[in-house]
Design a protein around this motif. Structure first.
Motif, PDB file in Angstrom:
ATOM      1  N   GLY A 160       0.789  -1.224   0.000  1.00 49.71           N
ATOM      2  CA  GLY A 160       0.000   0.000   0.000  1.00 49.71           C
ATOM      3  C   GLY A 160       0.823   1.275   0.000  1.00 49.71           C
ATOM      4  N   ARG A 161       2.123   1.152   0.218  1.00 48.01           N
ATOM      5  CA  ARG A 161       2.980   2.332   0.205  1.00 48.01           C
ATOM      6  C   ARG A 161       3.334   2.718  -1.226  1.00 48.01           C
ATOM      7  NH1 ARG A 161       7.366   2.113   5.041  1.00 48.01           N
ATOM      8  NH2 ARG A 161       6.466   4.001   5.898  1.00 48.01           N
ATOM      9  N   LYS A 162       3.845   3.916  -1.375  1.00 51.45           N
ATOM     10  CA  LYS A 162       4.259   4.411  -2.678  1.00 51.45           C
ATOM     11  C   LYS A 162       5.591   3.769  -3.061  1.00 51.45           C
ATOM     12  CE  LYS A 162       4.403   8.729  -5.180  1.00 51.45           C
ATOM     13  NZ  LYS A 162       4.525  10.171  -5.125  1.00 51.45           N
ATOM     14  N   ALA A 163       5.696   3.268  -4.299  1.00 60.00           N
ATOM     15  CA  ALA A 163       6.917   2.602  -4.771  1.00 60.00           C
ATOM     16  C   ALA A 163       6.979   2.669  -6.290  1.00 60.00           C
ATOM     17  CB  ALA A 163       6.961   1.142  -4.308  1.00 60.00           C
ATOM     18  N   THR A 164       8.174   2.385  -6.817  1.00 62.12           N
ATOM     19  CA  THR A 164       8.377   2.336  -8.258  1.00 62.12           C
ATOM     20  C   THR A 164       9.305   1.176  -8.604  1.00 62.12           C
ATOM     21  OG1 THR A 164       8.767   3.672 -10.227  1.00 62.12           O
ATOM     22  CG2 THR A 164      10.355   3.930  -8.401  1.00 62.12           C
ATOM     23  N   SER A 165       9.540   0.998  -9.893  1.00 59.83           N
ATOM     24  CA  SER A 165      10.399  -0.084 -10.383  1.00 59.83           C
ATOM     25  C   SER A 165      10.696   0.178 -11.860  1.00 59.83           C
ATOM     26  CB  SER A 165       9.680  -1.433 -10.266  1.00 59.83           C
ATOM     27  OG  SER A 165       8.592  -1.485 -11.189  1.00 59.83           O
ATOM     28  N   TYR A 166      11.393  -0.759 -12.471  1.00 60.66           N
ATOM     29  CA  TYR A 166      11.542  -0.722 -13.921  1.00 60.66           C
ATOM     30  C   TYR A 166      10.135  -0.859 -14.521  1.00 60.66           C
ATOM     31  CZ  TYR A 166      13.622  -1.442 -18.474  1.00 60.66           C
ATOM     32  OH  TYR A 166      13.987  -1.289 -19.787  1.00 60.66           O
ATOM     33  N   PRO A 167       9.822  -0.129 -15.593  1.00 57.24           N
ATOM     34  CA  PRO A 167       8.461  -0.122 -16.133  1.00 57.24           C
ATOM     35  C   PRO A 167       7.864  -1.506 -16.420  1.00 57.24           C
ATOM     36  CG  PRO A 167       9.735   1.627 -17.144  1.00 57.24           C
ATOM     37  CD  PRO A 167      10.699   0.818 -16.303  1.00 57.24           C
ATOM     38  N   ALA A 168       8.675  -2.475 -16.788  1.00 61.23           N
ATOM     39  CA  ALA A 168       8.156  -3.806 -17.114  1.00 61.23           C
ATOM     40  C   ALA A 168       7.485  -4.493 -15.918  1.00 61.23           C
ATOM     41  CB  ALA A 168       9.281  -4.684 -17.653  1.00 61.23           C
ATOM     42  N   PHE A 169       7.732  -4.013 -14.707  1.00 61.13           N
ATOM     43  CA  PHE A 169       7.171  -4.644 -13.510  1.00 61.13           C
ATOM     44  C   PHE A 169       5.985  -3.885 -12.941  1.00 61.13           C
ATOM     45  CE2 PHE A 169      11.540  -5.947 -13.936  1.00 61.13           C
ATOM     46  CZ  PHE A 169      11.395  -7.323 -13.903  1.00 61.13           C
ATOM     47  N   LYS A 170       5.564  -2.839 -13.642  1.00 59.07           N
ATOM     48  CA  LYS A 170       4.462  -2.012 -13.150  1.00 59.07           C
ATOM     49  C   LYS A 170       3.208  -2.848 -12.875  1.00 59.07           C
ATOM     50  CE  LYS A 170       1.549   1.942 -14.244  1.00 59.07           C
ATOM     51  NZ  LYS A 170       1.322   3.079 -15.145  1.00 59.07           N
ATOM     52  N   GLU A 171       2.810  -3.656 -13.831  1.00 56.13           N
ATOM     53  CA  GLU A 171       1.577  -4.437 -13.657  1.00 56.13           C
ATOM     54  C   GLU A 171       1.681  -5.393 -12.469  1.00 56.13           C
ATOM     55  OE1 GLU A 171      -0.949  -7.709 -16.146  1.00 56.13           O
ATOM     56  OE2 GLU A 171      -0.158  -5.998 -17.266  1.00 56.13           O
ATOM     57  N   GLU A 172       2.820  -6.056 -12.337  1.00 54.82           N
ATOM     58  CA  GLU A 172       3.031  -7.011 -11.239  1.00 54.82           C
ATOM     59  C   GLU A 172       3.007  -6.329  -9.872  1.00 54.82           C
ATOM     60  OE1 GLU A 172       6.652  -9.869  -9.584  1.00 54.82           O
ATOM     61  OE2 GLU A 172       6.643  -9.283 -11.682  1.00 54.82           O
ATOM     62  N   LEU A 173       3.500  -5.092  -9.812  1.00 54.74           N
ATOM     63  CA  LEU A 173       3.640  -4.404  -8.527  1.00 54.74           C
ATOM     64  C   LEU A 173       2.482  -3.476  -8.198  1.00 54.74           C
ATOM     65  CD1 LEU A 173       7.452  -3.652  -8.830  1.00 54.74           C
ATOM     66  CD2 LEU A 173       6.360  -5.413  -7.414  1.00 54.74           C
ATOM     67  N   SER A 174       1.701  -3.079  -9.208  1.00 57.33           N
ATOM     68  CA  SER A 174       0.615  -2.115  -8.994  1.00 57.33           C
ATOM     69  C   SER A 174      -0.480  -2.636  -8.071  1.00 57.33           C
ATOM     70  CB  SER A 174      -0.011  -1.708 -10.328  1.00 57.33           C
ATOM     71  OG  SER A 174       0.885  -0.901 -11.043  1.00 57.33           O
ATOM     72  N   ASN A 175      -0.646  -3.939  -8.000  1.00 55.36           N
ATOM     73  CA  ASN A 175      -1.681  -4.485  -7.124  1.00 55.36           C
ATOM     74  C   ASN A 175      -1.221  -4.565  -5.670  1.00 55.36           C
ATOM     75  OD1 ASN A 175       0.095  -6.624  -7.232  1.00 55.36           O
ATOM     76  ND2 ASN A 175      -1.404  -8.146  -7.897  1.00 55.36           N
ATOM     77  N   TYR A 176       0.040  -4.254  -5.418  1.00 58.78           N
ATOM     78  CA  TYR A 176       0.595  -4.338  -4.066  1.00 58.78           C
ATOM     79  C   TYR A 176       0.989  -2.959  -3.542  1.00 58.78           C
ATOM     80  CZ  TYR A 176       3.179  -6.456  -0.193  1.00 58.78           C
ATOM     81  OH  TYR A 176       3.615  -6.826   1.063  1.00 58.78           O
ATOM     82  N   TYR A 177       1.488  -2.109  -4.431  1.00 55.58           N
ATOM     83  CA  TYR A 177       1.970  -0.779  -4.063  1.00 55.58           C
ATOM     84  C   TYR A 177       1.099   0.309  -4.681  1.00 55.58           C
ATOM     85  CZ  TYR A 177       6.202  -3.177  -2.605  1.00 55.58           C
ATOM     86  OH  TYR A 177       7.078  -4.019  -1.974  1.00 55.58           O
ATOM     87  N   ASP A 178       1.207   1.507  -4.133  1.00 59.33           N
ATOM     88  CA  ASP A 178       0.683   2.714  -4.764  1.00 59.33           C
ATOM     89  C   ASP A 178       1.764   3.093  -5.774  1.00 59.33           C
ATOM     90  OD1 ASP A 178      -0.323   5.155  -5.503  1.00 59.33           O
ATOM     91  OD2 ASP A 178       0.018   6.112  -3.555  1.00 59.33           O
ATOM     92  N   TYR A 179       1.650   2.573  -6.974  1.00 61.93           N
ATOM     93  CA  TYR A 179       2.725   2.628  -7.955  1.00 61.93           C
ATOM     94  C   TYR A 179       2.936   4.045  -8.492  1.00 61.93           C
ATOM     95  CZ  TYR A 179       5.970   0.952 -11.445  1.00 61.93           C
ATOM     96  OH  TYR A 179       7.110   0.743 -12.179  1.00 61.93           O
TER      97      TYR A 179
END
Length: 191
Positions: free
Chosen positions: A122-141
């Motif tokens: 639920g916290r704000k986070a980022t990553s390499y763009p290819a992982f956005k979909e995988e991480l968006s359901n866990y973080y405030d991307y």
């Protein structure tokens, strides 16, 4: 002395690893490079073929060896990030640091290890763009270059490595040290 663990595995992204270690050491942070699952060869072969010898091997240590450190860093590079994500001891160290309000930092594909260690939902986070979909359901991307949310620091990729490293320095030892390094290294980055 402020101290940091920077993990490395086969397939780690050289720039993200090297820039972080170098900048932290320039800031007089004690850095321990910890190799994970490197086998008998004793070095990590990074994503572009550069070979790096760690200071120690995770398998030769215990969780208590890391208790006094202030920061744990996971660089990207998909193969390396997957190894770090899947290693039980790495996840335990990351979770312990996060729970104790110590700094945890992930760049590029490394953010998948944060999710695997159940860090910062639920916290704000980022990553390499290819992982956005995988991480968006866990973080405030976020698509910001570097994201700081409490003791969780994340970044996008190789091109953001200096900003990421300088942000870590700022968080650990102060904005003055970070600004001084930025000027000395002639980086075009601003915090």
């Amino acid at each position: 002395m402020v101290s940091a663990i920077v993990f490395i595995a086969n397939g780690t992204e050289e720039m993200e690893f090297t820039i972080v270690v170098d900048v932290l050491r320039r800031a007089n942070v004690k850095v321990q490079v910890v190799g994970v699952e490197l086998g008998h060869v004793g070095y990590a072969e990074c994503s572009r073929g550069v070979k790096i010898v760690p200071d120690s091997a995770l398998e030769a240590s215990s969780l208590n060896d890391w208790a006094d450190y202030d920061l744990a860093v996971i660089p990207g590079g998909l193969k390396g990030a997957e190894t770090l994500r899947d290693n039980t001891t790495v996840k335990q160290i990351l979770s312990s640091f996060y729970d104790k309000q110590k700094h945890v930092a992930f760049i590029c594909a490394g953010t998948i290890a944060a999710k695997a260690a159940n860090i910062g939902q639920g916290r704000k986070a980022t990553s390499y763009p290819a992982f956005k979909e995988e991480l968006s359901n866990y973080y405030d991307y976020s698509e910001d270059r570097v994201v700081v949310d409490g003791n969780l620091v994340t970044s996008r990729g190789p091109g953001t490595a200096f900003l990421f490293a300088l942000t870590l320095v700022s968080n650990l030892v102060g904005k003055e040290v970070s600004s001084k390094l930025e000027k000395e290294m002639l980086t075009a980055t601003t915090l």
